[in-house]
Write an enzyme that holds these catalytic residues in place. Sequence first.
Site, PDB file in Angstrom:
ATOM      1  N   THR A  25     -37.939  10.650   6.114  1.00  0.00           N
ATOM      2  CA  THR A  25     -37.600   9.505   5.643  1.00  0.00           C
ATOM      3  C   THR A  25     -38.603   8.830   4.997  1.00  0.00           C
ATOM      4  O   THR A  25     -38.489   7.865   4.203  1.00  0.00           O
ATOM      5  CB  THR A  25     -37.166   8.479   6.888  1.00  0.00           C
ATOM      6  OG1 THR A  25     -37.950   8.765   8.161  1.00  0.00           O
ATOM      7  CG2 THR A  25     -35.560   8.874   7.413  1.00  0.00           C
ATOM      8  N   ILE A  83     -34.140  20.151   5.394  1.00  0.00           N
ATOM      9  CA  ILE A  83     -33.801  21.024   4.454  1.00  0.00           C
ATOM     10  C   ILE A  83     -34.437  20.931   2.882  1.00  0.00           C
ATOM     11  O   ILE A  83     -33.850  21.536   2.042  1.00  0.00           O
ATOM     12  CB  ILE A  83     -32.237  21.294   4.258  1.00  0.00           C
ATOM     13  CG1 ILE A  83     -31.609  19.982   3.845  1.00  0.00           C
ATOM     14  CG2 ILE A  83     -31.613  21.719   5.692  1.00  0.00           C
ATOM     15  CD1 ILE A  83     -30.082  19.963   3.680  1.00  0.00           C
ATOM     16  N   HIS A 142     -32.308  24.636   9.962  1.00  0.00           N
ATOM     17  CA  HIS A 142     -30.996  24.231   9.309  1.00  0.00           C
ATOM     18  C   HIS A 142     -31.147  24.684   8.013  1.00  0.00           C
ATOM     19  O   HIS A 142     -30.361  24.387   7.108  1.00  0.00           O
ATOM     20  CB  HIS A 142     -30.793  22.696   9.574  1.00  0.00           C
ATOM     21  CG  HIS A 142     -30.646  22.364  10.750  1.00  0.00           C
ATOM     22  ND1 HIS A 142     -30.523  21.061  10.922  1.00  0.00           N
ATOM     23  CD2 HIS A 142     -30.416  22.988  11.888  1.00  0.00           C
ATOM     24  CE1 HIS A 142     -30.489  20.869  12.470  1.00  0.00           C
ATOM     25  NE2 HIS A 142     -30.260  22.080  13.047  1.00  0.00           N
ATOM     26  N   ILE A 189     -45.023   8.359  11.664  1.00  0.00           N
ATOM     27  CA  ILE A 189     -45.609   9.639  11.739  1.00  0.00           C
ATOM     28  C   ILE A 189     -46.677  10.040  10.686  1.00  0.00           C
ATOM     29  O   ILE A 189     -47.671  10.679  11.073  1.00  0.00           O
ATOM     30  CB  ILE A 189     -44.524  10.663  11.792  1.00  0.00           C
ATOM     31  CG1 ILE A 189     -45.111  12.000  11.964  1.00  0.00           C
ATOM     32  CG2 ILE A 189     -43.785  10.968  10.465  1.00  0.00           C
ATOM     33  CD1 ILE A 189     -44.180  12.937  13.016  1.00  0.00           C
ATOM     34  N   THR A 224     -37.927  12.640  15.499  1.00  0.00           N
ATOM     35  CA  THR A 224     -36.623  13.314  16.106  1.00  0.00           C
ATOM     36  C   THR A 224     -36.252  12.604  17.435  1.00  0.00           C
ATOM     37  O   THR A 224     -37.391  12.508  18.108  1.00  0.00           O
ATOM     38  CB  THR A 224     -36.487  14.818  16.093  1.00  0.00           C
ATOM     39  OG1 THR A 224     -35.059  14.815  17.015  1.00  0.00           O
ATOM     40  CG2 THR A 224     -37.511  15.379  16.652  1.00  0.00           C
TER      41      THR A 224
END
Length: 257
Positions: free
Chosen positions: A30, A111, A127, A239, A198
């Site tokens: 993000t 991804i 994923h 992060i 997460t």
Amino acid sequence: MNLDQSIEKICDILEESSYVVFLGGAGVSTESGIPDFRSKNGLYHKKQKRFMAFRPEYLLSNECLRKKPEVFFEYYRENLDARNVQPNAAHYALAAMEKAGQLEGIITQNIDGLHQKAGSKNVQEIHGTIWENHCMSCGKAYDVNYIFDSREEVPHCAECGKTVRPDVTLYGEMLPGRAYDNAIGMIRMADCLIIGGTSLEVGSAAQLAHMYHGKSLIIINKSKTRMEGKADVVVHDSIGAVLSSVTDLMGIGERAT
Ligand SMILES: [Zn+2]
């Protein structure tokens, strides 16, 4: 513990650990401008007139790919094209850690391929990835541009004429076996796990986190996360900012160019 103390503690843990693994989710990307799925500004809540008739999970499902491929590919092209997105400070810090021998590898739900773009080598994409695509009938491989630049509503295989799809795990599909098995192997070997970006609410990252029984646990996430009670350090902050402070303090913080 204030932020500086937390960063020092993270460095101490990393220095005394021999097998460090990073388990990351949408929050890592993000900060590069890629929306996550469910948060307030996420893809799930984005109002797109043409797709209003469908639930967001349906638009990224195996069922949609099979039954309404033209809708699937329109939505996919519009929302998941990360070809021109650049890595952020978190990606670069993790790549620097791996290069310096302080990180064994990364397990990611993302991804977008941004870890590899930043220079990371051992990346398990549980994923899948938008960067690899294949024909659903003959298996022929296609690059990322084949789907995003195709003028066909549904991209077709040049060899056999069947649909070419991304190697992305859709709703209703199994996770890619090899990446998930590798991820489990890494989790079992690890004596330090860093969980970042997460909230561990659901899904594969939460399952993997619960398989971890190593010595140290570090959690970095803007909002509250499950498993915080078990963590040695919890930081509720960006992060990218936290990891680049860690690599700076360890003297390995040169940005990849
Ligand atoms: Zn084919």
